[in-house]
Design a protein around this motif. Sequence first.
Motif, PDB file in Angstrom:
ATOM      1  N   MET B   1     -47.557   4.040  28.872  1.00 30.35           N
ATOM      2  CA  MET B   1     -46.901   4.887  29.873  1.00 30.35           C
ATOM      3  C   MET B   1     -45.512   5.287  29.427  1.00 30.35           C
ATOM      4  N   SER B   2     -44.766   4.273  28.883  1.00 32.97           N
ATOM      5  CA  SER B   2     -43.395   4.614  28.491  1.00 32.97           C
ATOM      6  C   SER B   2     -43.405   5.478  27.239  1.00 32.97           C
ATOM      7  N   ARG B   3     -44.468   5.311  26.432  1.00 32.43           N
ATOM      8  CA  ARG B   3     -44.551   6.168  25.251  1.00 32.43           C
ATOM      9  C   ARG B   3     -44.708   7.616  25.689  1.00 32.43           C
ATOM     10  N   LEU B   4     -45.497   7.790  26.743  1.00 28.29           N
ATOM     11  CA  LEU B   4     -45.724   9.118  27.282  1.00 28.29           C
ATOM     12  C   LEU B   4     -44.407   9.725  27.774  1.00 28.29           C
ATOM     13  N   ARG B   5     -43.602   8.861  28.403  1.00 27.31           N
ATOM     14  CA  ARG B   5     -42.344   9.347  28.961  1.00 27.31           C
ATOM     15  C   ARG B   5     -41.399   9.797  27.844  1.00 27.31           C
ATOM     16  N   VAL B   6     -41.382   9.031  26.762  1.00 28.03           N
ATOM     17  CA  VAL B   6     -40.542   9.389  25.622  1.00 28.03           C
ATOM     18  C   VAL B   6     -40.988  10.725  25.042  1.00 28.03           C
ATOM     19  N   TRP B   7     -42.308  10.844  24.911  1.00 24.15           N
ATOM     20  CA  TRP B   7     -42.869  12.079  24.366  1.00 24.15           C
ATOM     21  C   TRP B   7     -42.484  13.278  25.232  1.00 24.15           C
ATOM     22  N   ARG B   8     -42.567  13.080  26.552  1.00 22.60           N
ATOM     23  CA  ARG B   8     -42.254  14.160  27.473  1.00 22.60           C
ATOM     24  C   ARG B   8     -40.781  14.567  27.359  1.00 22.60           C
ATOM     25  N   GLY B   9     -39.925  13.537  27.274  1.00 24.78           N
ATOM     26  CA  GLY B   9     -38.503  13.818  27.125  1.00 24.78           C
ATOM     27  C   GLY B   9     -38.226  14.581  25.843  1.00 24.78           C
ATOM     28  N   PHE B  10     -38.930  14.211  24.787  1.00 24.65           N
ATOM     29  CA  PHE B  10     -38.738  14.866  23.493  1.00 24.65           C
ATOM     30  C   PHE B  10     -39.140  16.335  23.572  1.00 24.65           C
ATOM     31  N   VAL B  11     -40.295  16.581  24.175  1.00 25.82           N
ATOM     32  CA  VAL B  11     -40.772  17.964  24.312  1.00 25.82           C
ATOM     33  C   VAL B  11     -39.769  18.796  25.097  1.00 25.82           C
ATOM     34  N   LEU B  12     -39.306  18.230  26.214  1.00 19.79           N
ATOM     35  CA  LEU B  12     -38.369  18.977  27.057  1.00 19.79           C
ATOM     36  C   LEU B  12     -37.062  19.238  26.325  1.00 19.79           C
ATOM     37  N   LEU B  13     -36.628  18.238  25.565  1.00 21.49           N
ATOM     38  CA  LEU B  13     -35.375  18.385  24.826  1.00 21.49           C
ATOM     39  C   LEU B  13     -35.481  19.523  23.807  1.00 21.49           C
ATOM     40  N   LEU B  14     -36.595  19.494  23.066  1.00 22.92           N
ATOM     41  CA  LEU B  14     -36.810  20.516  22.041  1.00 22.92           C
ATOM     42  C   LEU B  14     -36.816  21.912  22.663  1.00 22.92           C
ATOM     43  N   ALA B  15     -37.546  22.046  23.774  1.00 18.57           N
ATOM     44  CA  ALA B  15     -37.623  23.330  24.455  1.00 18.57           C
ATOM     45  C   ALA B  15     -36.252  23.729  24.974  1.00 18.57           C
ATOM     46  N   GLY B  16     -35.544  22.739  25.520  1.00 19.99           N
ATOM     47  CA  GLY B  16     -34.204  23.008  26.029  1.00 19.99           C
ATOM     48  C   GLY B  16     -33.309  23.587  24.953  1.00 19.99           C
ATOM     49  N   ILE B  17     -33.396  22.994  23.742  1.00 23.82           N
ATOM     50  CA  ILE B  17     -32.569  23.489  22.634  1.00 23.82           C
ATOM     51  C   ILE B  17     -32.944  24.933  22.292  1.00 23.82           C
ATOM     52  N   TYR B  18     -34.255  25.173  22.189  1.00 26.17           N
ATOM     53  CA  TYR B  18     -34.692  26.519  21.824  1.00 26.17           C
ATOM     54  C   TYR B  18     -34.194  27.552  22.826  1.00 26.17           C
ATOM     55  N   PHE B  19     -34.211  27.191  24.112  1.00 28.84           N
ATOM     56  CA  PHE B  19     -33.810  28.183  25.102  1.00 28.84           C
ATOM     57  C   PHE B  19     -32.306  28.215  25.340  1.00 28.84           C
ATOM     58  N   ALA B  20     -31.612  27.114  25.032  1.00 27.97           N
ATOM     59  CA  ALA B  20     -30.171  27.095  25.283  1.00 27.97           C
ATOM     60  C   ALA B  20     -29.380  27.691  24.125  1.00 27.97           C
ATOM     61  N   VAL B  21     -29.867  27.504  22.890  1.00 25.53           N
ATOM     62  CA  VAL B  21     -29.073  27.934  21.736  1.00 25.53           C
ATOM     63  C   VAL B  21     -28.738  29.430  21.763  1.00 25.53           C
ATOM     64  N   PRO B  22     -29.719  30.315  21.984  1.00 31.63           N
ATOM     65  CA  PRO B  22     -29.352  31.734  22.020  1.00 31.63           C
ATOM     66  C   PRO B  22     -28.346  32.050  23.122  1.00 31.63           C
ATOM     67  N   LEU B  23     -28.481  31.380  24.274  1.00 33.36           N
ATOM     68  CA  LEU B  23     -27.524  31.606  25.355  1.00 33.36           C
ATOM     69  C   LEU B  23     -26.123  31.184  24.929  1.00 33.36           C
ATOM     70  N   ALA B  24     -26.028  29.952  24.386  1.00 34.20           N
ATOM     71  CA  ALA B  24     -24.729  29.437  23.978  1.00 34.20           C
ATOM     72  C   ALA B  24     -24.142  30.285  22.853  1.00 34.20           C
ATOM     73  N   ALA B  25     -24.986  30.621  21.874  1.00 34.55           N
ATOM     74  CA  ALA B  25     -24.502  31.400  20.737  1.00 34.55           C
ATOM     75  C   ALA B  25     -24.011  32.768  21.192  1.00 34.55           C
ATOM     76  N   SER B  26     -24.690  33.354  22.196  1.00 32.01           N
ATOM     77  CA  SER B  26     -24.269  34.665  22.680  1.00 32.01           C
ATOM     78  C   SER B  26     -22.912  34.583  23.357  1.00 32.01           C
ATOM     79  N   VAL B  27     -22.728  33.529  24.169  1.00 36.22           N
ATOM     80  CA  VAL B  27     -21.434  33.363  24.828  1.00 36.22           C
ATOM     81  C   VAL B  27     -20.342  33.218  23.770  1.00 36.22           C
ATOM     82  N   LEU B  28     -20.621  32.390  22.761  1.00 37.98           N
ATOM     83  CA  LEU B  28     -19.666  32.180  21.675  1.00 37.98           C
ATOM     84  C   LEU B  28     -19.356  33.506  20.977  1.00 37.98           C
ATOM     85  N   PHE B  29     -20.416  34.239  20.676  1.00 35.78           N
ATOM     86  CA  PHE B  29     -20.267  35.512  19.970  1.00 35.78           C
ATOM     87  C   PHE B  29     -19.393  36.482  20.766  1.00 35.78           C
TER      88      PHE B  29
END
Lengths: 321, 273
Positions: B1-29
Amino acid sequence: MNDTAPTPVPSPAATETLSGGAGAVSTALRTPTPTTAKRLRPRGGAWLATLPLLIFFAIGFGLPAIAIAIGAFTTSDDSPGGGGTFTLSNITDSVQGAYWTALLGSIKLAALTALIGTIVGLPLAQAIATSRFRLVREFVRSGSGVLANFGGVPLAFMFVATLGNAGEVTQKLDLTKHGWSLYSFTGLSVVYLYFLIPLMILTITPALEGLRVQWREAAANNGATTLQYWRHVGLPILLPSLLGGYILLFGSAFAAYATAAAMVGASVPLISLQISNALSGNVLVGQGNLALALGLDMIVIAVLVMAIYLPLQRRSAKWLA
Amino acid sequence: MSRLRVWRGFVLLLAGIYFAVPLAASVLFSVDNPMTKTWSLRAYTQLLGAPGFTDSLRLSLELAVVTVAILLLLLVPAMVATRLGAPKLRPVLELICSIPLVVPVVALTTGIIGVLRWGPDYLSNTPLFQTILAIQNPTFPVVLVIAYVLMALPFAYRAIDAGLGAVDVKTLVEAARSCGASFPRAVFSVVVPNLRTSLLNASALTVALVLGEYTTASILGFTPFTVWIASNGKNDGQMSVAVSILSLMIVWIVLLLISAVGRERRSRKSAAS
């Protein structure tokens, strides 16, 4: 929303109400009796109230459709033999040479990005749907609603700022040296996924929420592992929804225009870009109607795509009702 | 169960990065000045004074308001009427409102251009020619409104249909009529208020669609907001990125507000029942 943007998608609020409405609709249909219908009818008949919409549609949509149907099969006015005579050359030209390449390019891009969007979107949607934090779910849902509708020009500029030649990430990681270019097939795919993945999440989440906990428990009681549950129960039930989602993503990516137009110009051959080229007169003399033939090609493919999508959607609705 | 939770957190984190980076980079730009290595809000402060900014924004807002008005005026009476007295027309209406979904916007635009070309070609001596000229008036292109109403039909239809499904229109009208209300009064002061949330939804989707629409406007040669952003971006990259971020934020806030309004109404309703 765009427009060309990716196919606009109802906001989260709209989709929620949408699912609630279906049951009430059918009961409302079943009850009407002729007598009450007659008594309630305003003077002149209820169909009069639908007339403005029908007329608007006939003019606003019908005339352009006729223009495409006629134009695609007749010679242009600036052609040597004069305009208006029947010909198949527009159609045959539209599936040759650069136009054929562009049509294939569009199909390839849409097929690939929709596939990646589906494969990435499913586990992501599952991770979100089973998340313990209500706030995460709410945030992702509204965020998906925004991003799925957020194609077009702003998206193009944000990615230029991020991964373009002078983009922040490109500069920081020196990506150009490693052969990266945003203005390529790969670059365009990365950009499209930015609205396709959220679109997939929006589309597949209701289906995931329709998976009964009891099914999983029943599988576990029979000694199935998580993998076996997904292999034999979860995925087969989800398959129609997944295919439907894929088709929706394909259509959305296939019709997209604004992002590509604002970002890559003509460096990636796409049918929508070719059409606007042809419309702005960048074609040989006598081929003015070519754009209409290209438009017809696009409609034919979009109709085929929808012809697959609608039955699938009905099937998945049956299972997950 | 906890392995599943770690996996879920990892997936969400990865997706979060993909969707946040262009936003952050645009603000910076948008605030970064690579020449002087300093930050400034120039792109945002100079926005209001940029040539064409206010004109194109005003055009977009006007188009949005008129599109919503026409769309609701066409759609609501038709949909209410099919529920009350003409159920046979319902499938027709549904079909009509689904067709625009199948036709790519670029293809619809080619058709519109085809029609507009008939003007000079065949109609020069008829009053219709004047009509075709009038709907292309650059200060307020009616032809865009027609296109936008068509594009918004599927979404508005679904939103309103959901609202109509949740209230019993027939009973409402019947009750109002037996209390002595005229038919129009029954519709406007009894049915329409009950549809408020779904009308709001339909309007918001339409506004977002019109504000973001680029294809038709740019191919037909008009300059509402998105077309201005695109053409301005060639001169001032920073400013166009700043506008892009702002437009994303505006759409997000509008959608959040609407879902908040919808939730509040729903919870009040369920509390009452």
